[in-house]
Write a protein that holds these residues in place. Sequence first.
Motif, PDB file in Angstrom:
ATOM      1  N   ALA A  55      12.265   2.369   8.584  1.00  0.00           N
ATOM      2  CA  ALA A  55      12.511   2.183   7.148  1.00  0.00           C
ATOM      3  C   ALA A  55      11.380   1.393   6.492  1.00  0.00           C
ATOM      4  CB  ALA A  55      13.843   1.470   6.930  1.00  0.00           C
ATOM      5  N   TYR A  56      10.840   0.391   7.192  1.00  0.00           N
ATOM      6  CA  TYR A  56       9.728  -0.378   6.622  1.00  0.00           C
ATOM      7  C   TYR A  56       8.465   0.476   6.529  1.00  0.00           C
ATOM      8  CZ  TYR A  56      12.768  -4.362   7.584  1.00  0.00           C
ATOM      9  OH  TYR A  56      13.828  -5.237   7.623  1.00  0.00           O
ATOM     10  N   VAL A  57       8.208   1.266   7.543  1.00  0.00           N
ATOM     11  CA  VAL A  57       7.064   2.178   7.520  1.00  0.00           C
ATOM     12  C   VAL A  57       7.183   3.153   6.351  1.00  0.00           C
ATOM     13  CG1 VAL A  57       6.002   4.128   8.744  1.00  0.00           C
ATOM     14  CG2 VAL A  57       6.506   2.002   9.974  1.00  0.00           C
ATOM     15  N   ASP A  58       8.353   3.771   6.222  1.00  0.00           N
ATOM     16  CA  ASP A  58       8.570   4.726   5.142  1.00  0.00           C
ATOM     17  C   ASP A  58       8.497   4.046   3.775  1.00  0.00           C
ATOM     18  OD1 ASP A  58       8.943   6.660   7.069  1.00  0.00           O
ATOM     19  OD2 ASP A  58      11.128   6.632   6.954  1.00  0.00           O
ATOM     20  N   GLY A  59       9.058   2.850   3.679  1.00  0.00           N
ATOM     21  CA  GLY A  59       9.050   2.138   2.404  1.00  0.00           C
ATOM     22  C   GLY A  59       7.645   1.773   1.959  1.00  0.00           C
ATOM     23  N   ALA A  60       6.818   1.304   2.896  1.00  0.00           N
ATOM     24  CA  ALA A  60       5.432   0.966   2.552  1.00  0.00           C
ATOM     25  C   ALA A  60       4.669   2.206   2.100  1.00  0.00           C
ATOM     26  CB  ALA A  60       4.740   0.318   3.749  1.00  0.00           C
ATOM     27  N   ASN A  61       4.829   3.302   2.833  1.00  0.00           N
ATOM     28  CA  ASN A  61       4.127   4.539   2.462  1.00  0.00           C
ATOM     29  C   ASN A  61       4.570   5.053   1.099  1.00  0.00           C
ATOM     30  OD1 ASN A  61       2.594   4.594   4.817  1.00  0.00           O
ATOM     31  ND2 ASN A  61       4.073   5.851   5.917  1.00  0.00           N
ATOM     32  N   ARG A  62       5.837   4.965   0.816  1.00  0.00           N
ATOM     33  CA  ARG A  62       6.354   5.427  -0.480  1.00  0.00           C
ATOM     34  C   ARG A  62       5.761   4.607  -1.631  1.00  0.00           C
ATOM     35  NH1 ARG A  62      11.088   4.776   0.765  1.00  0.00           N
ATOM     36  NH2 ARG A  62      11.523   2.774  -0.217  1.00  0.00           N
ATOM     37  N   LEU A  63       5.641   3.308  -1.432  1.00  0.00           N
ATOM     38  CA  LEU A  63       5.097   2.459  -2.486  1.00  0.00           C
ATOM     39  C   LEU A  63       3.580   2.614  -2.622  1.00  0.00           C
ATOM     40  CD1 LEU A  63       7.207  -0.714  -1.676  1.00  0.00           C
ATOM     41  CD2 LEU A  63       7.375   0.670  -3.754  1.00  0.00           C
ATOM     42  N   MET A  64       2.895   2.980  -1.543  1.00  0.00           N
ATOM     43  CA  MET A  64       1.452   3.190  -1.586  1.00  0.00           C
ATOM     44  C   MET A  64       1.072   4.534  -2.183  1.00  0.00           C
ATOM     45  SD  MET A  64       0.745   1.686   2.222  1.00  0.00           S
ATOM     46  CE  MET A  64      -0.734   2.665   2.477  1.00  0.00           C
ATOM     47  N   GLU A  65       1.971   5.506  -2.083  1.00  0.00           N
ATOM     48  CA  GLU A  65       1.640   6.890  -2.449  1.00  0.00           C
ATOM     49  C   GLU A  65       1.085   7.047  -3.863  1.00  0.00           C
ATOM     50  OE1 GLU A  65       3.661  11.336  -2.112  1.00  0.00           O
ATOM     51  OE2 GLU A  65       4.841   9.532  -1.693  1.00  0.00           O
ATOM     52  N   PRO A  66       1.667   6.411  -4.881  1.00  0.00           N
ATOM     53  CA  PRO A  66       1.131   6.613  -6.238  1.00  0.00           C
ATOM     54  C   PRO A  66      -0.139   5.821  -6.536  1.00  0.00           C
ATOM     55  CG  PRO A  66       3.011   5.133  -6.319  1.00  0.00           C
ATOM     56  CD  PRO A  66       2.904   5.615  -4.908  1.00  0.00           C
ATOM     57  N   MET A  67      -0.585   4.992  -5.600  1.00  0.00           N
ATOM     58  CA  MET A  67      -1.769   4.170  -5.842  1.00  0.00           C
ATOM     59  C   MET A  67      -3.036   4.984  -5.616  1.00  0.00           C
ATOM     60  SD  MET A  67      -0.651   0.560  -4.080  1.00  0.00           S
ATOM     61  CE  MET A  67       0.728  -0.390  -4.736  1.00  0.00           C
ATOM     62  N   ALA A  68      -4.007   4.804  -6.474  1.00  0.00           N
ATOM     63  CA  ALA A  68      -5.277   5.511  -6.335  1.00  0.00           C
ATOM     64  C   ALA A  68      -6.111   4.947  -5.186  1.00  0.00           C
ATOM     65  CB  ALA A  68      -6.062   5.426  -7.639  1.00  0.00           C
ATOM     66  N   LYS A  69      -5.844   3.719  -4.813  1.00  0.00           N
ATOM     67  CA  LYS A  69      -6.635   3.036  -3.786  1.00  0.00           C
ATOM     68  C   LYS A  69      -6.365   3.605  -2.405  1.00  0.00           C
ATOM     69  CE  LYS A  69      -7.561  -1.604  -1.969  1.00  0.00           C
ATOM     70  NZ  LYS A  69      -9.018  -1.457  -2.046  1.00  0.00           N
ATOM     71  N   LYS A  70      -7.415   3.833  -1.621  1.00  0.00           N
ATOM     72  CA  LYS A  70      -7.296   4.267  -0.227  1.00  0.00           C
ATOM     73  C   LYS A  70      -7.438   3.035   0.676  1.00  0.00           C
ATOM     74  CE  LYS A  70      -7.392   6.840   3.530  1.00  0.00           C
ATOM     75  NZ  LYS A  70      -8.505   7.742   3.844  1.00  0.00           N
ATOM     76  N   PHE A  71      -6.462   2.820   1.508  1.00  0.00           N
ATOM     77  CA  PHE A  71      -6.466   1.670   2.399  1.00  0.00           C
ATOM     78  C   PHE A  71      -6.962   2.082   3.776  1.00  0.00           C
ATOM     79  CE2 PHE A  71      -3.132   0.908  -0.751  1.00  0.00           C
ATOM     80  CZ  PHE A  71      -3.495  -0.347  -1.221  1.00  0.00           C
ATOM     81  N   GLU A  72      -7.659   1.163   4.448  1.00  0.00           N
ATOM     82  CA  GLU A  72      -8.171   1.435   5.783  1.00  0.00           C
ATOM     83  C   GLU A  72      -7.464   0.640   6.867  1.00  0.00           C
ATOM     84  OE1 GLU A  72     -12.356   1.089   6.091  1.00  0.00           O
ATOM     85  OE2 GLU A  72     -12.767   2.671   4.619  1.00  0.00           O
ATOM     86  N   THR A  73      -6.790  -0.447   6.504  1.00  0.00           N
ATOM     87  CA  THR A  73      -6.121  -1.292   7.500  1.00  0.00           C
ATOM     88  C   THR A  73      -4.795  -1.789   6.952  1.00  0.00           C
ATOM     89  OG1 THR A  73      -7.069  -3.393   6.745  1.00  0.00           O
ATOM     90  CG2 THR A  73      -8.378  -2.116   8.315  1.00  0.00           C
ATOM     91  N   ALA A  74      -3.931  -2.191   7.868  1.00  0.00           N
ATOM     92  CA  ALA A  74      -2.639  -2.750   7.470  1.00  0.00           C
ATOM     93  C   ALA A  74      -2.817  -4.053   6.707  1.00  0.00           C
ATOM     94  CB  ALA A  74      -1.768  -2.970   8.708  1.00  0.00           C
TER      95      ALA A  74
END
Length: 233
Positions: A55-74
Amino acid sequence: MSLEGHTLSPDESFGVFNRSSGTFVLPALPFEVTALVPITGAETLGVHLGKHHQAYVDGANRLMEPMAKKFETAVEVISFARSIEAHSLLEQAGQALNHAFFWTCHQAAGLTRPDGSLEIAINGKFGDFAGFTDAAIALGKARVGSGWIWLVADHEGGVRLELTRDAETLLDDPSLVVLLVCDIWEHAYYLDRSSDRAGWVEGFFGQLADWSMAKARYENGLQREPDAASNVS
């Protein structure tokens, strides 16, 4: 030798972050689901990983999805969330990373103790291993609510216990070497021992904690020069 600035190497995400896709992923457990019995049952482990960590993995991905920024690390995600006060993302990403590190802190259930340089440091701080365990249990009892108990080394090479609330993480703190963490959210133990948090903390540090891994992290921190440290994961 100073430990200042030593936390995570650039690739040390404990299997929870896919650099190519820029997303969190559920890591594979480094042990069988029955390996932690009787301290942690297979049902508890399945729920903890497959329901809560997922659930935490899915929640983080869902909140990151609309962001234009590409992340490389946790840790980059966590640092960015802190900078813009994105509390929901900070919570989900912090919990995803904390849990991934927590899984690496285990070895198959059996009597375990620190040794070598880490034992010396722990005895110097707490008197002996029993004193360390008592201090960890006291921290767990003191926290009304959820959180994490961390064993860390400071920039002088001394060790101490830290208690964080809820989803707070120490894995992005450049002043610390994080050695072990114990999850004191109820989902870590309630199916096995109901509300006995003290018993869970004692069982984790005395029978589940991977003290060989903790000693390696401690000694690696002692051997590395501060300028070579990296603060990202």
